[in-house]
Scaffold this active site. Sequence first.
Site, PDB file in Angstrom:
ATOM      1  N   TYR A 127       3.504   7.205   1.137  1.00 47.14           N
ATOM      2  CA  TYR A 127       3.669   7.590   0.409  1.00 47.14           C
ATOM      3  C   TYR A 127       4.219   8.416  -0.729  1.00 47.14           C
ATOM      4  O   TYR A 127       5.189   9.054  -0.599  1.00 47.14           O
ATOM      5  CB  TYR A 127       5.272   6.443  -0.220  1.00 47.14           C
ATOM      6  CG  TYR A 127       5.189   5.296   0.995  1.00 47.14           C
ATOM      7  CD1 TYR A 127       6.017   5.139   1.680  1.00 47.14           C
ATOM      8  CD2 TYR A 127       5.232   3.622   0.610  1.00 47.14           C
ATOM      9  CE1 TYR A 127       6.538   4.229   3.031  1.00 47.14           C
ATOM     10  CE2 TYR A 127       5.669   2.595   1.304  1.00 47.14           C
ATOM     11  CZ  TYR A 127       5.995   2.934   2.338  1.00 47.14           C
ATOM     12  OH  TYR A 127       6.785   2.068   3.617  1.00 47.14           O
ATOM     13  N   PRO A 148       0.560  -1.606   0.062  1.00 40.96           N
ATOM     14  CA  PRO A 148       0.021   0.427  -0.102  1.00 40.96           C
ATOM     15  C   PRO A 148       0.923   1.665   0.107  1.00 40.96           C
ATOM     16  O   PRO A 148       1.562   1.249   0.722  1.00 40.96           O
ATOM     17  CB  PRO A 148      -0.531   0.189   1.561  1.00 40.96           C
ATOM     18  CG  PRO A 148      -0.561  -1.511   1.834  1.00 40.96           C
ATOM     19  CD  PRO A 148       0.272  -2.335   1.330  1.00 40.96           C
ATOM     20  N   CYS A 149       0.382   2.391  -1.126  1.00 34.24           N
ATOM     21  CA  CYS A 149       1.317   3.510  -1.119  1.00 34.24           C
ATOM     22  C   CYS A 149       1.026   4.766  -0.481  1.00 34.24           C
ATOM     23  O   CYS A 149       1.813   5.592  -0.781  1.00 34.24           O
ATOM     24  CB  CYS A 149       1.933   3.679  -2.412  1.00 34.24           C
ATOM     25  SG  CYS A 149       0.374   3.592  -3.497  1.00 34.24           S
ATOM     26  N   GLN A 150      -0.588   4.925  -0.003  1.00 34.86           N
ATOM     27  CA  GLN A 150      -0.973   5.873   0.366  1.00 34.86           C
ATOM     28  C   GLN A 150      -0.090   6.567   1.332  1.00 34.86           C
ATOM     29  O   GLN A 150       0.327   8.290   0.801  1.00 34.86           O
ATOM     30  CB  GLN A 150      -2.600   5.812  -0.093  1.00 34.86           C
ATOM     31  CG  GLN A 150      -3.474   5.805  -0.102  1.00 34.86           C
ATOM     32  CD  GLN A 150      -3.657   4.144  -0.541  1.00 34.86           C
ATOM     33  OE1 GLN A 150      -2.911   3.297   0.152  1.00 34.86           O
ATOM     34  NE2 GLN A 150      -3.997   3.496  -1.399  1.00 34.86           N
TER      35      GLN A 150
END
Length: 349
Positions: A78, A74-76
């Site tokens: 970053y 999950p990248c939210q």
Amino acid sequence: MIGIEIFSGPGGMGLGAKYAGIDVALAVEKNAYAAQTYLANHSDTTVVVDDIQNINEFRYEKKGEQTILFGGPPCQGYSKSNRKTRSNENPKNWLFLEFMRTINVVNPDWIVIENVPGLKGMDNGFFLEKICNDLHSLGYTPNFKILNAVNFGVPQKRDRIFIVASRDGIAFEFPTGSFVDNHVSVADALFDLPKLENGTKEDSLKYKHKAKSEYAKLMRGNLRKATQNYVSKNSDLVIERYKHIKQGNNWNDIPLELMSNYKDHTRCHHGIYRRLKEDEPAFVIANYRKSMLIHPTENRGLSVREAARLQSFPDTYKFFGSLDQKQQQVGNAVPPLLAKAVFEQIMKN
């Protein structure tokens, strides 16, 4: 080469791996609808519907081939647009540690970690340095690079960071892309698809005309109808706003009297109410429903199929769940053609 994918989402990265000739044996995804999408489009892959943190054993047929472990945690947290939880205090930002744990279980020959480019600068590079140091400590040689999907035949300007690591000490060289000087445009990608209206919910419609661009031909294959022509239903006020926005522009084109429900419309994000420009690649689509991304020539939002085209999913690919869930899956996915280029480069080693 045998592939194992974690944090798989709807399967964009896995599709790219298969395009490159990798046998993706196993995928792990905790969202039931994304997992359903993955399984429906990758029938020869075992899909485990669970949180990766609960999995301590990976069962798949070992054929004496090399193994590659890949995925995009999950990248939210970053993302540069996330100003609330973009720090090492957000537990979701530490899910990359599951990669390290899984590496110890699988002992793969290659590792590919994909994420938003904001990972590189987050906390002054703390997370990227931590990931690379952890890979080194496990006996891998990592390299990283930010790649733009548009340079790999995807009709979308979408930067992603890839960390590729070899167990055999190979210093991986990233592909440069063969579309650097000939980007695929929005028109190339969308203009053969059916004409739609605000709120259209047609599961299958005839294409508008024969595929004219090489990209459209690649996406369509032998299909005669476009599926999943699902468009969010916007209010009359929103549609009226759309009418004022020129191609390539955003909410700044909207008359002030139509923005009166905003407490301070001048603080709107530049990505809100953007109309695609037909002769250029698309902006990043991400959560395209929430950002009110507008079709280049029609006063409406994008359909699921149109968004999937801009991500380089073939027209045979179908998404499952509610409309919101389908839209989120498409927007969050790794563009398959971008992933394909990375995996093809790995296969050359």
